[in-house]
Motif scaffolding. Structure first.
Motif, PDB file in Angstrom:
ATOM      1  N   UNK A 218       0.736  -1.236   0.052  1.00 31.66           N
ATOM      2  CA  UNK A 218      -0.042  -0.073  -0.020  1.00 31.66           C
ATOM      3  C   UNK A 218       0.791   1.246  -0.028  1.00 31.66           C
ATOM      4  N   UNK A 219       2.192   1.209  -0.252  1.00 28.16           N
ATOM      5  CA  UNK A 219       3.185   2.024  -0.108  1.00 28.16           C
ATOM      6  C   UNK A 219       3.746   2.620   1.236  1.00 28.16           C
ATOM      7  N   UNK A 220       3.164   2.060   2.325  1.00 24.92           N
ATOM      8  CA  UNK A 220       3.618   2.632   3.571  1.00 24.92           C
ATOM      9  C   UNK A 220       4.969   1.972   3.957  1.00 24.92           C
ATOM     10  N   UNK A 221       5.832   2.684   4.625  1.00 20.39           N
ATOM     11  CA  UNK A 221       7.163   2.195   5.057  1.00 20.39           C
ATOM     12  C   UNK A 221       7.104   0.884   5.911  1.00 20.39           C
ATOM     13  N   UNK A 222       7.730   0.036   5.889  1.00 17.47           N
ATOM     14  CA  UNK A 222       7.720  -0.961   6.682  1.00 17.47           C
ATOM     15  C   UNK A 222       8.823  -0.745   7.870  1.00 17.47           C
ATOM     16  N   UNK A 223       8.551  -0.717   9.153  1.00 20.13           N
ATOM     17  CA  UNK A 223       9.305  -0.453  10.270  1.00 20.13           C
ATOM     18  C   UNK A 223       9.669  -1.375  11.386  1.00 20.13           C
ATOM     19  N   UNK A 224      10.559  -1.097  12.109  1.00 20.64           N
ATOM     20  CA  UNK A 224      10.729  -2.160  13.268  1.00 20.64           C
ATOM     21  C   UNK A 224       9.419  -2.217  13.886  1.00 20.64           C
ATOM     22  N   UNK A 225       8.699  -1.527  14.194  1.00 19.04           N
ATOM     23  CA  UNK A 225       7.315  -1.647  14.903  1.00 19.04           C
ATOM     24  C   UNK A 225       6.559  -2.633  14.295  1.00 19.04           C
ATOM     25  N   UNK A 226       6.590  -2.874  13.234  1.00 22.70           N
ATOM     26  CA  UNK A 226       5.751  -3.890  12.235  1.00 22.70           C
ATOM     27  C   UNK A 226       6.243  -5.225  12.605  1.00 22.70           C
ATOM     28  N   UNK A 227       7.486  -5.312  12.940  1.00 20.42           N
ATOM     29  CA  UNK A 227       8.060  -6.906  13.197  1.00 20.42           C
ATOM     30  C   UNK A 227       7.760  -7.125  14.575  1.00 20.42           C
TER      31      UNK A 227
END
Length: 212
Positions: free
Chosen positions: A110-119
Motif C-alpha cells: 500500500x506504499x507505507x514504509x515497513x518499520x521495526x514496529x511492524x516486526x
C-alpha cells in the motif's frame, strides 16, 4: 523310479534352501534389525489443504507464502541464507542480543514504509495466547516466549523492541545457533498493524484485505 523321485525331491529342497538364503541375504542388507526396509523406499505426500488465509499469525502452512512474504532474512539459491529486510545485523558478545538495521526503502504494497514496529507487532500478535497460533512454539528461545505461550506473562513481555523506525532489537533467553536461519521462516515476517485492525476478522482472507 523311486531313486529318480528321491533325486527330484532333493533338488527341490536344495532350490528352496537357496531361495531362502537369498531372501535372508536381501533382508539383511536392506533391513534393520527389526525387519523394517530401509533402502529404496519412496514416500509421496500431496498437500491438498486449501490456503484460506495469508495471515501469518494464523496460517497452518507457509509453503505457499515463501514467494510473497519476506522477513529479516530469506533463503537464497541452494538454500543459502541472504539478507531480506535487514540491511545490517550485529550480535552481542554472548550471542543473546541481536540488533537489526532495516532497509529504509522497504515498503508495504500500500506504499507505507515497513518499520521495526511492524516486526514487534507481528511477533507479539502471533505469540499472544488469544491468537491460538499453531506455530507459536517456534518463538521458543526468544526472551519470555515460553512463559507467554503458557499464559504466565502477557505478549508485551516478549524480548523484541523497536529502538527506532529502522532499528529492531531481539533478546534471547539463551544463544540459538540457528537463529538467523529461523528468522527466514515466514512466521517471523512483519505485519501492518493498520491493515490488521482495518480488516479485522477478514484480514488475510482476500488479497485486497492484506498488505504484503
Amino acid at each position: 523310479m523311486k531313486r529318480f523321485l528321491s533325486i527330484l525331491g532333493l533338488l527341490g529342497l536344495t532350490l528352496l534352501t537357496l531361495a531362502g538364503c537369498s531372501q535372508a541375504s536381501r533382508s539383511a542388507t536392506k533391513s534393520d534389525n527389526k525387519g523394517v526396509m530401509l533402502h529404496d523406499q519412496n514416500v509421496t505426500i500431496v498437500q491438498q489443504t486449501p490456503l484460506n488465509t495469508v495471515d501469518i499469525s494464523k496460517v497452518t502452512s507457509f509453503s505457499k507464502l515463501r514467494s510473497s512474504t519476506e522477513g529479516l532474512f530469506r533463503q537464497g539459491k541452494n538454500g543459502h541464507l541472504v539478507a531480506g529486510l535487514a540491511s545490517k545485523t550485529s550480535v552481542s558478545h554472548n550471542d543473546t542480543v541481536y540488533d537489526f538495521t532495516l532497509r529504509k526503502n522497504a515498503r508495504w504494497s500500500n506504499g507505507q514504509p515497513i518499520t521495526a514496529s511492524d516486526f514487534v507487532y507481528s511477533w507479539k500478535r502471533t505469540i499472544a495466547k488469544s491468537t491460538h497460533s499453531v506455530n507459536a512454539n517456534l518463538f521458543a528461545g526468544i526472551k519470555n516466549a515460553t512463559k507467554i505461550r503458557r499464559g504466565e506473562l502477557p505478549a508485551s513481555k516478549l524480548g523484541v523492541v523497536a529502538i527506532s523506525a529502522h532499528h529492531l532489537r531481539v533478546t534471547l533467553d539463551h544463544p540459538i545457533a540457528y537463529f538467523k536461519t529461523l528468522l527466514a521462516y515466514p512466521l517471523f515476517a512483519p505485519q501492518s498493524k493498520t491493515e490488521v485492525q482495518k480488516y479485522g476478522k477478514q484480514y488475510g482472507k482476500k488479497s485486497q484485505h492484506t498488505a504484503v
